[in-house]
Write a protein that holds these residues in place. Sequence first.
Motif, PDB file in Angstrom:
ATOM      1  N   PHE A   1     -29.506  23.124   5.098  1.00 54.03           N
ATOM      2  CA  PHE A   1     -29.316  22.322   6.301  1.00 54.03           C
ATOM      3  C   PHE A   1     -28.055  21.462   6.191  1.00 54.03           C
ATOM      4  O   PHE A   1     -27.286  21.334   7.137  1.00 54.03           O
ATOM      5  N   LEU A   2     -27.844  20.865   5.025  1.00 48.93           N
ATOM      6  CA  LEU A   2     -26.694  19.976   4.834  1.00 48.93           C
ATOM      7  C   LEU A   2     -25.369  20.720   4.921  1.00 48.93           C
ATOM      8  O   LEU A   2     -24.350  20.156   5.326  1.00 48.93           O
ATOM      9  N   ARG A   3     -25.375  21.979   4.549  1.00 52.91           N
ATOM     10  CA  ARG A   3     -24.121  22.731   4.541  1.00 52.91           C
ATOM     11  C   ARG A   3     -23.586  23.009   5.943  1.00 52.91           C
ATOM     12  O   ARG A   3     -22.461  23.479   6.113  1.00 52.91           O
ATOM     13  N   VAL A   4     -24.399  22.696   6.954  1.00 52.31           N
ATOM     14  CA  VAL A   4     -23.926  22.809   8.328  1.00 52.31           C
ATOM     15  C   VAL A   4     -22.887  21.717   8.617  1.00 52.31           C
ATOM     16  O   VAL A   4     -21.988  21.904   9.437  1.00 52.31           O
ATOM     17  N   HIS A   5     -23.016  20.594   7.916  1.00 54.53           N
ATOM     18  CA  HIS A   5     -22.116  19.457   8.167  1.00 54.53           C
ATOM     19  C   HIS A   5     -20.702  19.794   7.694  1.00 54.53           C
ATOM     20  O   HIS A   5     -20.501  20.227   6.559  1.00 54.53           O
TER      21      HIS A   5
ATOM     22  N   ILE B   1     -25.644  16.707  12.218  1.00 57.19           N
ATOM     23  CA  ILE B   1     -26.789  17.625  12.196  1.00 57.19           C
ATOM     24  C   ILE B   1     -27.936  16.955  12.946  1.00 57.19           C
ATOM     25  O   ILE B   1     -28.473  15.929  12.514  1.00 57.19           O
ATOM     26  N   THR B   2     -28.327  17.536  14.081  1.00 56.37           N
ATOM     27  CA  THR B   2     -29.356  16.948  14.942  1.00 56.37           C
ATOM     28  C   THR B   2     -30.373  18.014  15.351  1.00 56.37           C
ATOM     29  O   THR B   2     -30.350  19.143  14.850  1.00 56.37           O
ATOM     30  N   ASP B   3     -31.246  17.648  16.290  1.00 52.05           N
ATOM     31  CA  ASP B   3     -32.289  18.571  16.766  1.00 52.05           C
ATOM     32  C   ASP B   3     -31.719  19.892  17.273  1.00 52.05           C
ATOM     33  O   ASP B   3     -32.376  20.932  17.175  1.00 52.05           O
ATOM     34  N   LYS B   4     -30.521  19.842  17.831  1.00 54.08           N
ATOM     35  CA  LYS B   4     -29.951  21.055  18.428  1.00 54.08           C
ATOM     36  C   LYS B   4     -29.680  22.147  17.394  1.00 54.08           C
ATOM     37  O   LYS B   4     -29.470  23.303  17.764  1.00 54.08           O
TER      38      LYS B   4
ATOM     39  N   PHE C   1     -41.905  27.170   9.024  1.00 56.17           N
ATOM     40  CA  PHE C   1     -40.971  26.066   8.782  1.00 56.17           C
ATOM     41  C   PHE C   1     -39.721  26.244   9.644  1.00 56.17           C
ATOM     42  O   PHE C   1     -39.490  27.323  10.203  1.00 56.17           O
ATOM     43  N   PRO C   2     -38.934  25.182   9.768  1.00 56.04           N
ATOM     44  CA  PRO C   2     -37.763  25.244  10.654  1.00 56.04           C
ATOM     45  C   PRO C   2     -36.652  26.133  10.108  1.00 56.04           C
ATOM     46  O   PRO C   2     -36.512  26.296   8.891  1.00 56.04           O
ATOM     47  N   CYS C   3     -35.883  26.682  11.025  1.00 58.14           N
ATOM     48  CA  CYS C   3     -34.722  27.501  10.667  1.00 58.14           C
ATOM     49  C   CYS C   3     -33.507  26.965  11.423  1.00 58.14           C
ATOM     50  O   CYS C   3     -33.639  26.241  12.417  1.00 58.14           O
TER      51      CYS C   3
ATOM     52  N   THR D   1     -35.868  21.678  -1.835  1.00 54.21           N
ATOM     53  CA  THR D   1     -34.452  21.432  -2.127  1.00 54.21           C
ATOM     54  C   THR D   1     -33.544  22.500  -1.525  1.00 54.21           C
ATOM     55  O   THR D   1     -32.445  22.209  -1.065  1.00 54.21           O
ATOM     56  N   ARG D   2     -34.008  23.748  -1.519  1.00 51.05           N
ATOM     57  CA  ARG D   2     -33.200  24.820  -0.958  1.00 51.05           C
ATOM     58  C   ARG D   2     -33.004  24.617   0.539  1.00 51.05           C
ATOM     59  O   ARG D   2     -31.896  24.779   1.065  1.00 51.05           O
TER      60      ARG D   2
END
Length: 401
Positions: free
Chosen positions: A167-171, A332-335, A345-347, A161-162
């Motif tokens: 990730f969502l907060r980039v939008h 929010i995409t691969d870039k 894990f991804p950053c 969830t974190r």
Amino acid sequence: MEYSLVCHSLYALWSSPVKKKLILLSIMFLVWVYMLYSCVGYCSTMPSLVVDGYRGKETGSAVARRTESSRTDLVSRLLAKPQPWEDIESDYEEPSIRTAASRDLLDNELDADRTDDWDEMRAEEQQQRAPEPSAMSSFSNGSGSKKLPQAIIIGVKKGGTRALLEFLRVHPDIRAVGAEPHFFDRNYENGLEWYRELMPKTLEGQITMEKTPSYFVTREAPARISAMSRDTKLIVVVRDPVTRAISDYTQTLSKKPDIPSFESLTFKNRTTGLIDTSWSAIQIGIYAKHLDNWLQYFPMGQILFVSGERLITDPAGELGRVQDFLGLKRIITDKHFYFNQTKGFPCLKKAEGSSKPHCLGKTKGRTHPNIDPEVVQRLRDFYRPFNMKFYQMTGHNFGWD
């Protein structure tokens, strides 16, 4: 006769110029003496007044210092201990306790959650100090308003969830609370206005969000959220329940290394192989049971299930599903991602309000302890029927078997 003699004498005395001057001088002298006497009396009190005044100032400064000290102490305490409304993941409702060791373990789990999530919240606060330029210009003039969330990440603990929230907060059209409010499980009596005040300001077209993973396993949460708004969109991040249980235990173990072994907590009786479902680490992973409670209040179409595994292997793909679910443009995409080999894990290449890459904190990605393979297999057998039911309910096979 006497009266006229007195008057005559006074007239004679006043009519003489010399005597008139003497009388005036005498009167002036008496006035001067009186004034001198008054001045001496007043001045005799001045030293104490000056000292007292000085002491008053000194006391005032001392009070100010003590007030400032108290304020500093208060801030220190606030930074040392999270607020009721801060970033904490809790267990399911208090399960039946089998032993004193189990009771201690539950307390330890809560302590571990508090410490981890508070560290994360501190890191988030540092990030949030420099919002995106567009957000800065929008909010600096006082525009925007606080709204109740239209979407909530309701679960699950140790599912991812974190990562999803970060990730969502980039939008640009998502505004989210960093800390977990725990309103619908712990602070409900504070009222909706209290809850609203915790939310960030949003502009027209932006979505307000929050995440508190313990909602998913809190019996009262569905009814309470439905009472706030039946249109609330719900997001659940799920993960292989066996891996999730081990991760849950690992978090507690990192803070309390003297807790019982994972194996001993898993079984009521190791000989019979009976799983102890009263242990929250096991109980949370029975997703079908908890979902059934939510479906009493929300249709399946209002709940999105995000795969914790795919959030690691294909973050952009899972984020695309979430953006679609929220009715937002896929920004929010691969870039936005790169895979950190060290953490596993991804950053984010660019976090919210920052030009620097951002990975989740040190509390994420811990190395799991080695668990007896027989215990792992027994847990897989235990969860299998619940997983099958969950796949059926959601119409989605998460591939945990």
